[in-house]
Design a protein around this motif. Structure first.
Motif, mmCIF file in Angstrom:
data_model
loop_
_atom_site.group_PDB
_atom_site.id
_atom_site.type_symbol
_atom_site.label_atom_id
_atom_site.label_comp_id
_atom_site.label_asym_id
_atom_site.label_seq_id
_atom_site.Cartn_x
_atom_site.Cartn_y
_atom_site.Cartn_z
ATOM 1 N N HIS A 101 10.118 2.356 -1.888
ATOM 2 C CA HIS A 101 10.107 3.772 -1.338
ATOM 3 C C HIS A 101 9.174 4.532 -1.926
ATOM 4 C CE1 HIS A 101 13.008 4.242 -4.402
ATOM 5 N NE2 HIS A 101 12.935 5.337 -4.515
ATOM 6 N N ALA A 102 9.102 5.661 -1.314
ATOM 7 C CA ALA A 102 8.185 6.909 -2.121
ATOM 8 C C ALA A 102 9.037 7.502 -3.328
ATOM 9 C CB ALA A 102 7.769 7.704 -0.944
ATOM 10 N N ALA A 103 8.807 6.703 -4.281
ATOM 11 C CA ALA A 103 9.619 7.307 -5.344
ATOM 12 C C ALA A 103 9.336 8.352 -6.165
ATOM 13 C CB ALA A 103 9.823 6.102 -6.297
ATOM 14 N N SER A 104 7.884 8.825 -5.989
ATOM 15 C CA SER A 104 7.467 10.235 -6.349
ATOM 16 C C SER A 104 6.727 10.787 -5.426
ATOM 17 C CB SER A 104 6.473 9.602 -7.418
ATOM 18 O OG SER A 104 5.691 10.848 -8.022
ATOM 19 N N PRO A 105 7.955 11.705 -4.527
ATOM 20 C CA PRO A 105 7.358 12.231 -3.424
ATOM 21 C C PRO A 105 6.181 13.337 -3.553
ATOM 22 C CG PRO A 105 9.810 12.407 -3.767
ATOM 23 C CD PRO A 105 9.225 11.814 -4.895
ATOM 24 N N ASN A 106 5.871 13.844 -4.962
ATOM 25 C CA ASN A 106 4.967 14.743 -5.078
ATOM 26 C C ASN A 106 3.762 13.980 -5.100
ATOM 27 O OD1 ASN A 106 6.456 16.934 -5.426
ATOM 28 N ND2 ASN A 106 6.815 16.698 -7.363
ATOM 29 N N GLU A 107 3.822 12.699 -5.447
ATOM 30 C CA GLU A 107 2.412 11.847 -5.142
ATOM 31 C C GLU A 107 2.136 10.989 -4.189
ATOM 32 O OE1 GLU A 107 1.989 9.922 -9.023
ATOM 33 O OE2 GLU A 107 2.510 11.546 -10.424
ATOM 34 N N VAL A 108 3.407 10.587 -3.592
ATOM 35 C CA VAL A 108 3.372 9.316 -2.538
ATOM 36 C C VAL A 108 4.294 9.866 -1.251
ATOM 37 C CG1 VAL A 108 4.031 6.961 -2.045
ATOM 38 C CG2 VAL A 108 3.301 7.773 -4.308
ATOM 39 N N ALA A 109 3.731 9.744 -0.101
ATOM 40 C CA ALA A 109 4.415 10.126 1.012
ATOM 41 C C ALA A 109 4.938 9.051 1.750
ATOM 42 C CB ALA A 109 3.181 10.604 2.083
ATOM 43 N N SER A 110 4.486 7.931 1.408
ATOM 44 C CA SER A 110 5.111 6.496 2.145
ATOM 45 C C SER A 110 4.661 5.256 1.418
ATOM 46 C CB SER A 110 4.927 6.566 3.561
ATOM 47 O OG SER A 110 3.691 6.505 3.846
ATOM 48 N N VAL A 111 5.545 4.308 1.493
ATOM 49 C CA VAL A 111 5.052 3.040 1.336
ATOM 50 C C VAL A 111 5.115 2.043 2.227
ATOM 51 C CG1 VAL A 111 5.661 1.228 -0.493
ATOM 52 C CG2 VAL A 111 5.920 3.599 -1.103
ATOM 53 N N GLU A 112 4.201 1.178 2.223
ATOM 54 C CA GLU A 112 4.132 0.118 3.354
ATOM 55 C C GLU A 112 3.918 -1.331 2.803
ATOM 56 O OE1 GLU A 112 4.668 0.073 6.547
ATOM 57 O OE2 GLU A 112 4.963 2.350 6.835
ATOM 58 N N ARG A 113 4.501 -2.481 3.264
ATOM 59 C CA ARG A 113 4.065 -3.812 3.127
ATOM 60 C C ARG A 113 3.405 -4.099 4.338
ATOM 61 N NH1 ARG A 113 8.539 -7.752 0.764
ATOM 62 N NH2 ARG A 113 6.808 -9.059 0.776
ATOM 63 N N VAL A 114 1.827 -4.309 4.244
ATOM 64 C CA VAL A 114 0.907 -4.550 5.326
ATOM 65 C C VAL A 114 0.745 -5.915 5.566
ATOM 66 C CG1 VAL A 114 -1.062 -3.882 6.369
ATOM 67 C CG2 VAL A 114 -0.054 -2.071 5.048
ATOM 68 N N LEU A 134 0.905 -1.066 -0.099
ATOM 69 C CA LEU A 134 0.113 0.169 0.064
ATOM 70 C C LEU A 134 0.817 1.226 0.109
ATOM 71 C CD1 LEU A 134 -2.882 -0.915 2.655
ATOM 72 C CD2 LEU A 134 -2.941 -1.122 0.161
ATOM 73 N N ILE A 135 0.332 2.253 -0.629
ATOM 74 C CA ILE A 135 1.076 3.536 -0.584
ATOM 75 C C ILE A 135 0.054 4.350 0.283
ATOM 76 C CG2 ILE A 135 2.263 3.333 -2.706
ATOM 77 C CD1 ILE A 135 0.250 5.245 -4.187
ATOM 78 N N GLN A 136 0.893 5.692 0.706
ATOM 79 C CA GLN A 136 0.087 6.588 1.505
ATOM 80 C C GLN A 136 0.106 7.767 0.293
ATOM 81 O OE1 GLN A 136 -1.242 6.865 4.934
ATOM 82 N NE2 GLN A 136 -1.877 8.944 4.148
ATOM 83 N N ARG A 137 -0.922 8.404 -0.076
ATOM 84 C CA ARG A 137 -0.703 9.406 -1.295
ATOM 85 C C ARG A 137 -0.381 10.885 -0.418
ATOM 86 N NH1 ARG A 137 -1.247 8.007 -5.845
ATOM 87 N NH2 ARG A 137 -2.411 6.135 -6.515
ATOM 88 N N SER A 138 0.337 11.544 -1.087
ATOM 89 C CA SER A 138 0.882 12.833 -0.656
ATOM 90 C C SER A 138 -0.249 13.484 -0.256
ATOM 91 C CB SER A 138 1.728 13.670 -1.608
ATOM 92 O OG SER A 138 1.872 14.872 -1.203
ATOM 93 N N SER A 139 -0.228 14.724 0.711
ATOM 94 C CA SER A 139 -1.363 15.687 1.027
ATOM 95 C C SER A 139 -1.572 16.556 -0.040
ATOM 96 C CB SER A 139 -1.191 16.133 2.476
ATOM 97 O OG SER A 139 0.050 16.853 2.645
ATOM 98 N N ASN A 140 -0.287 16.806 -0.956
ATOM 99 C CA ASN A 140 -0.195 17.788 -1.921
ATOM 100 C C ASN A 140 -1.056 17.334 -3.177
ATOM 101 O OD1 ASN A 140 0.952 19.565 -0.276
ATOM 102 N ND2 ASN A 140 2.861 18.559 -0.562
ATOM 103 N N GLY A 141 -1.179 15.926 -3.396
ATOM 104 C CA GLY A 141 -1.839 15.524 -4.559
ATOM 105 C C GLY A 141 -3.116 15.905 -5.086
ATOM 106 N N ARG A 142 -3.317 15.709 -6.326
ATOM 107 C CA ARG A 142 -4.366 16.278 -6.856
ATOM 108 C C ARG A 142 -5.664 15.575 -6.716
ATOM 109 N NH1 ARG A 142 -2.667 16.850 -12.999
ATOM 110 N NH2 ARG A 142 -1.685 14.841 -12.290
ATOM 111 N N ASN A 143 -5.438 14.040 -6.752
ATOM 112 C CA ASN A 143 -6.647 13.000 -6.455
ATOM 113 C C ASN A 143 -6.338 12.518 -5.036
ATOM 114 O OD1 ASN A 143 -7.972 13.752 -8.904
ATOM 115 N ND2 ASN A 143 -6.557 12.494 -10.072
ATOM 116 N N HIS A 144 -7.366 12.110 -4.368
ATOM 117 C CA HIS A 144 -7.283 11.386 -3.239
ATOM 118 C C HIS A 144 -6.263 11.697 -2.072
ATOM 119 C CE1 HIS A 144 -10.485 9.276 -5.522
ATOM 120 N NE2 HIS A 144 -9.697 9.024 -6.433
ATOM 121 N N ALA A 145 -5.885 12.948 -1.992
ATOM 122 C CA ALA A 145 -4.985 13.464 -1.284
ATOM 123 C C ALA A 145 -4.644 12.740 0.320
ATOM 124 C CB ALA A 145 -5.003 14.953 -1.162
#
Length: 212
Positions: free
Chosen positions: A128-141, A49-60
């Motif tokens: 990892h969060a390879a696209s910081p503008n879109e992704v804040a973090s990455v987790e293996r849940v 799973l990823i945590q989308r960036s709070s700055n993203g355009r969709n589903h921030a």
């Protein structure tokens, strides 16, 4: 040699019958895909799973499966899901076996017709969060944490609708992603009994981000 676990192959075979959300309208909507990537982690089977960036355009700010809209260079949903996952998390697509796809689902807020792609991570790599503008973090849940009754609840939207949710690894998973996970866990046989009467209001800060 195919090392895909039997439970995942069975899930792919039954995926058309998994009750996970709205089917798209007859017309309209932008084609998109998400990668539901399962692997064998240190705590047993897990999902990326990823945590989308709070700055993203969709589903921030929302937890999600890696994915996004189809681009002209994509041969189809599978290509799009793997490409987006690589761009967002640094995933090496050669380490993934695509097990199948699910029927399209509709995300009305972004007007996406989403094809979920089921994958087995036979050769895991660092992500990892390879696209910081879109992704804040990455987790293996771990699935064990997702099915733990203590981590399960329903969240009520101001509209009155209450849908499944998970509190895991510091993430509050709700909306489309939680709905898909809820259906998949039930269909896979991993689900444990949990208190469906445990209903909380969606936090105001989450509502504010989602409504931008």
């Amino acid at each position: 040699m195919n090392d895909t676990p039997v439970w995942l192959e069975g899930l792919a075979a039954r995926s058309a019958a998994v009750p996970v959300g709205l089917r798209p309208p007859a017309e309209g909507g932008r084609p998109a895909a998400v990668l539901m990537l399962f692997g064998d982690g240190p705590y047993g089977p897990d999902v990326l799973l990823i945590q989308r960036s709070s700055n993203g355009r969709n589903h921030a700010g929302q937890p999600a499966f890696p994915g996004g809209g189809l681009e002209p260079q994509d041969a189809g949903p599978i290509d799009a899901a793997l490409r987006e996952a690589a761009e967002e998390t640094g995933l090496d697509p050669t380490g993934v076996t695509v097990v199948g796809t699910m029927p399209e689902l509709y995300v009305w807020r972004s007007d996406y017709r989403v094809t979920p792609v089921l994958g087995w991570w036979h050769t895991p790599c660092a992500v990892h969060a390879a696209s910081p503008n879109e992704v804040a973090s990455v987790e293996r849940v771990p699935i064990a944490e997702l099915v733990d009754p203590a981590n399960r609840l329903k969240l009520r939207h101001p509209s009155g609708f209450a849908g499944p949710a998970f509190r895991v690894r510091g993430l509050l998973v709700w909306g489309f992603t939680a709905g898909v996970l809820d259906g998949l866990l039930a269909a896979s046989g991993f689900e444990l009994p949990w208190d469906r009467g445990r209903i909380e209001d969606l936090p105001p800060d989450v509502i504010a981000l989602a409504g931008r």
